[in-house]
Design a protein around this motif. Structure first.
Motif, PDB file in Angstrom:
ATOM      1  N   GLU A  46       0.856  -1.149   0.434  1.00  0.00           N
ATOM      2  CA  GLU A  46       0.032   0.492   0.291  1.00  0.00           C
ATOM      3  C   GLU A  46       0.850   1.464  -0.710  1.00  0.00           C
ATOM      4  OE1 GLU A  46      -3.164  -0.284   3.190  1.00  0.00           O
ATOM      5  OE2 GLU A  46      -3.223  -1.911   3.413  1.00  0.00           O
ATOM      6  N   LEU A  47       2.158   1.140   0.306  1.00  0.00           N
ATOM      7  CA  LEU A  47       3.220   2.229   0.320  1.00  0.00           C
ATOM      8  C   LEU A  47       3.504   2.844  -1.623  1.00  0.00           C
ATOM      9  CD1 LEU A  47       6.406   0.915   2.949  1.00  0.00           C
ATOM     10  CD2 LEU A  47       3.993   2.531   3.266  1.00  0.00           C
ATOM     11  N   LYS A  48       3.417   3.739  -0.965  1.00  0.00           N
ATOM     12  CA  LYS A  48       3.954   4.347  -2.285  1.00  0.00           C
ATOM     13  C   LYS A  48       5.758   5.699  -1.969  1.00  0.00           C
ATOM     14  CE  LYS A  48       0.834   8.621  -2.499  1.00  0.00           C
ATOM     15  NZ  LYS A  48       2.162   9.832  -2.806  1.00  0.00           N
ATOM     16  N   VAL A  49       6.010   5.856  -2.816  1.00  0.00           N
ATOM     17  CA  VAL A  49       7.385   6.615  -3.130  1.00  0.00           C
ATOM     18  C   VAL A  49       7.082   7.455  -2.892  1.00  0.00           C
ATOM     19  CG1 VAL A  49       9.037   7.536  -4.460  1.00  0.00           C
ATOM     20  CG2 VAL A  49       9.072   4.995  -4.900  1.00  0.00           C
ATOM     21  N   ASP A  50       7.626   8.792  -2.072  1.00  0.00           N
ATOM     22  CA  ASP A  50       7.782   9.609  -1.614  1.00  0.00           C
ATOM     23  C   ASP A  50       6.463   9.973  -0.634  1.00  0.00           C
ATOM     24  OD1 ASP A  50       9.329  11.278  -3.394  1.00  0.00           O
ATOM     25  OD2 ASP A  50       7.667  11.900  -4.449  1.00  0.00           O
ATOM     26  N   GLN A  51       6.338   8.772   0.554  1.00  0.00           N
ATOM     27  CA  GLN A  51       5.225   8.671   1.062  1.00  0.00           C
ATOM     28  C   GLN A  51       6.667   8.753   2.353  1.00  0.00           C
ATOM     29  OE1 GLN A  51       2.328   5.655   1.491  1.00  0.00           O
ATOM     30  NE2 GLN A  51       1.643   6.375   2.998  1.00  0.00           N
ATOM     31  N   SER A  52       5.359   9.658   3.633  1.00  0.00           N
ATOM     32  CA  SER A  52       5.672  10.155   4.917  1.00  0.00           C
ATOM     33  C   SER A  52       5.296   8.587   5.752  1.00  0.00           C
ATOM     34  CB  SER A  52       5.929  11.248   5.854  1.00  0.00           C
ATOM     35  OG  SER A  52       6.475  12.467   4.999  1.00  0.00           O
ATOM     36  N   LEU A  53       6.032   7.689   6.355  1.00  0.00           N
ATOM     37  CA  LEU A  53       6.553   7.211   6.996  1.00  0.00           C
ATOM     38  C   LEU A  53       6.921   6.633   8.643  1.00  0.00           C
ATOM     39  CD1 LEU A  53       4.861   3.946   7.810  1.00  0.00           C
ATOM     40  CD2 LEU A  53       6.556   2.400   6.053  1.00  0.00           C
ATOM     41  N   ALA A  54       6.533   7.113   9.402  1.00  0.00           N
ATOM     42  CA  ALA A  54       7.276   6.834  10.453  1.00  0.00           C
ATOM     43  C   ALA A  54       8.103   5.979  11.881  1.00  0.00           C
ATOM     44  CB  ALA A  54       6.325   7.477  12.044  1.00  0.00           C
ATOM     45  N   HIS A  55       9.179   5.300  11.417  1.00  0.00           N
ATOM     46  CA  HIS A  55       9.776   3.842  12.288  1.00  0.00           C
ATOM     47  C   HIS A  55      10.047   4.535  13.221  1.00  0.00           C
ATOM     48  CE1 HIS A  55       9.772   4.214   7.682  1.00  0.00           C
ATOM     49  NE2 HIS A  55      10.021   3.006   7.985  1.00  0.00           N
ATOM     50  N   ASN A  56       9.564   3.630  14.425  1.00  0.00           N
ATOM     51  CA  ASN A  56       9.589   4.157  16.593  1.00  0.00           C
ATOM     52  C   ASN A  56       9.899   5.188  16.072  1.00  0.00           C
ATOM     53  OD1 ASN A  56      10.223   1.393  16.955  1.00  0.00           O
ATOM     54  ND2 ASN A  56      13.125   2.047  17.101  1.00  0.00           N
ATOM     55  N   GLY A  57       8.922   6.659  15.896  1.00  0.00           N
ATOM     56  CA  GLY A  57       8.852   8.141  15.826  1.00  0.00           C
ATOM     57  C   GLY A  57      10.231   8.906  14.670  1.00  0.00           C
ATOM     58  N   VAL A  58      10.174   7.801  13.889  1.00  0.00           N
ATOM     59  CA  VAL A  58      11.560   8.914  13.567  1.00  0.00           C
ATOM     60  C   VAL A  58      10.431   8.789  12.223  1.00  0.00           C
ATOM     61  CG1 VAL A  58      13.128   8.971  12.547  1.00  0.00           C
ATOM     62  CG2 VAL A  58      13.262   8.016  14.406  1.00  0.00           C
ATOM     63  N   CYS A  59      10.601  10.090  11.085  1.00  0.00           N
ATOM     64  CA  CYS A  59       9.665  10.564   9.936  1.00  0.00           C
ATOM     65  C   CYS A  59      10.531  10.547   8.914  1.00  0.00           C
ATOM     66  CB  CYS A  59       8.482  11.897   9.986  1.00  0.00           C
ATOM     67  SG  CYS A  59       8.279  12.352   9.062  1.00  0.00           S
ATOM     68  N   LEU A  60      10.757   9.257   8.165  1.00  0.00           N
ATOM     69  CA  LEU A  60      11.647   8.678   7.011  1.00  0.00           C
ATOM     70  C   LEU A  60      10.464   8.817   5.764  1.00  0.00           C
ATOM     71  CD1 LEU A  60      13.310   6.197   8.561  1.00  0.00           C
ATOM     72  CD2 LEU A  60      14.377   8.346   8.450  1.00  0.00           C
ATOM     73  N   THR A  61      11.371   9.228   4.567  1.00  0.00           N
ATOM     74  CA  THR A  61      10.467   9.383   2.904  1.00  0.00           C
ATOM     75  C   THR A  61      10.924   7.702   2.846  1.00  0.00           C
ATOM     76  OG1 THR A  61      10.588  11.568   2.949  1.00  0.00           O
ATOM     77  CG2 THR A  61      10.260  10.177   0.817  1.00  0.00           C
ATOM     78  N   VAL A  62       9.419   7.338   1.939  1.00  0.00           N
ATOM     79  CA  VAL A  62      10.217   5.857   1.082  1.00  0.00           C
ATOM     80  C   VAL A  62      10.805   6.187   0.380  1.00  0.00           C
ATOM     81  CG1 VAL A  62       8.889   4.292   0.460  1.00  0.00           C
ATOM     82  CG2 VAL A  62       8.000   5.020   2.444  1.00  0.00           C
ATOM     83  N   VAL A  63      11.898   5.655  -0.459  1.00  0.00           N
ATOM     84  CA  VAL A  63      12.351   6.102  -1.653  1.00  0.00           C
ATOM     85  C   VAL A  63      12.118   5.258  -2.418  1.00  0.00           C
ATOM     86  CG1 VAL A  63      13.677   7.770  -0.567  1.00  0.00           C
ATOM     87  CG2 VAL A  63      14.271   5.464  -0.668  1.00  0.00           C
ATOM     88  N   GLU A  64      12.032   3.837  -2.059  1.00  0.00           N
ATOM     89  CA  GLU A  64      11.791   2.534  -3.313  1.00  0.00           C
ATOM     90  C   GLU A  64      11.958   1.702  -2.540  1.00  0.00           C
ATOM     91  OE1 GLU A  64      15.259  -0.368  -5.719  1.00  0.00           O
ATOM     92  OE2 GLU A  64      16.573   1.118  -3.899  1.00  0.00           O
ATOM     93  N   ILE A  65      10.352   0.873  -3.692  1.00  0.00           N
ATOM     94  CA  ILE A  65       9.801  -0.012  -3.586  1.00  0.00           C
ATOM     95  C   ILE A  65      10.115  -1.318  -4.307  1.00  0.00           C
ATOM     96  CG2 ILE A  65       7.639  -1.047  -3.095  1.00  0.00           C
ATOM     97  CD1 ILE A  65       6.282   1.796  -2.609  1.00  0.00           C
ATOM     98  N   GLN A  66      10.427  -2.964  -2.714  1.00  0.00           N
ATOM     99  CA  GLN A  66      10.427  -3.182  -3.994  1.00  0.00           C
ATOM    100  C   GLN A  66       9.944  -5.154  -3.512  1.00  0.00           C
ATOM    101  OE1 GLN A  66      14.849  -5.006  -5.035  1.00  0.00           O
ATOM    102  NE2 GLN A  66      15.738  -2.632  -6.434  1.00  0.00           N
ATOM    103  N   GLY A  67       8.967  -5.434  -3.760  1.00  0.00           N
ATOM    104  CA  GLY A  67       8.136  -6.301  -4.120  1.00  0.00           C
ATOM    105  C   GLY A  67       7.485  -5.941  -2.458  1.00  0.00           C
ATOM    106  N   GLU A  68       7.996  -6.731  -1.577  1.00  0.00           N
ATOM    107  CA  GLU A  68       7.394  -6.945  -0.291  1.00  0.00           C
ATOM    108  C   GLU A  68       8.349  -6.265   0.895  1.00  0.00           C
ATOM    109  OE1 GLU A  68       4.941  -7.943   0.814  1.00  0.00           O
ATOM    110  OE2 GLU A  68       4.446  -8.614  -1.245  1.00  0.00           O
TER     111      GLU A  68
END
Length: 194
Positions: A33-55
């Motif tokens: 369900e993710l897309k490149v450029d999406q913000s996603l918090a990892h242990n509370g740290v906002c990081l940008t999804v830059v690549e998706i490969q399969g799972e």
């Protein structure tokens, strides 16, 4: 913007140093369900999804992020709390969380309360950050209510659901956690210093 309500846990698949940056590859239940450029918090740290490969998906942490958070300590297969940014029409179940970690704290005590768990976290008094009893705090991306507030530490209580569905079940005394203090408190503190 986030709310501190953890959606799922992700697992670290691999890391790769790129200069002073580190590339993290994770897998999670909603990778598709993710897309490149999406913000996603990892242990509370906002990081940008830059690549998706399969799972799997990739995010980049710069040196400042690595210095101020516990992301650099992650081990392969270790779980992290994940939260996608808040939708404009969503319920606001937690509190205002920016995904900008202020500093790391240390878990100094875990008390089994026969149905819940009390955690104490300490942080440098010199940082000037404050908590208040019954106020909000974000620990590893989880919105929690402060139970006991001291100048350099605080406690929170964790119910069984939160214990099972976040990284709290894998925390031990001595572990480092990401702390984001309440934004309203930070603004008030700044205004009082003028």
């Amino acid at each position: 913007m986030f709310t501190g309500i953890v959606e799922a846990m992700g697992s670290l698949v691999k890391t790769e140093a790129k200069g002073t940056n580190v590339e993290f590859w994770f897998t999670c239940p909603f990778t598709q369900e993710l897309k490149v450029d999406q913000s996603l918090a990892h242990n509370g740290v906002c990081l940008t999804v830059v690549e998706i490969q399969g799972e799997q998906y990739r995010v980049t942490a710069i040196d400042e992020t690595l210095q101020k958070t516990n992301l650099g300590d992650l081990k392969i297969d270790q779980k992290v709390n994940l939260e996608r940014c808040m939708a404009a029409n969503a319920r606001f179940d937690g509190h205002i969380v920016q995904g900008h970690v202020d500093l790391t704290g240390i878990c100094t005590e875990i008390t089994d309360q026969n149905g819940s768990w009390e955690y104490r976290f300490s942080y440098p008094k010199s940082s000037g950050h404050v908590t208040v009893e019954k106020g909000s705090i974000c620990v590893n991306g989880t919105s929690l209510t402060v139970v006991d507030s001291q100048d350099d530490s605080f406690t929170v209580c964790i119910i069984p659901y939160t214990y099972e569905h976040t990284v709290f079940h894998q925390l031990s005394v001595g572990d480092q956690v990401n702390l984001e203090f309440d934004i309203l408190g930070k603004y008030i503190k700044k205004l009082m210093q003028r």
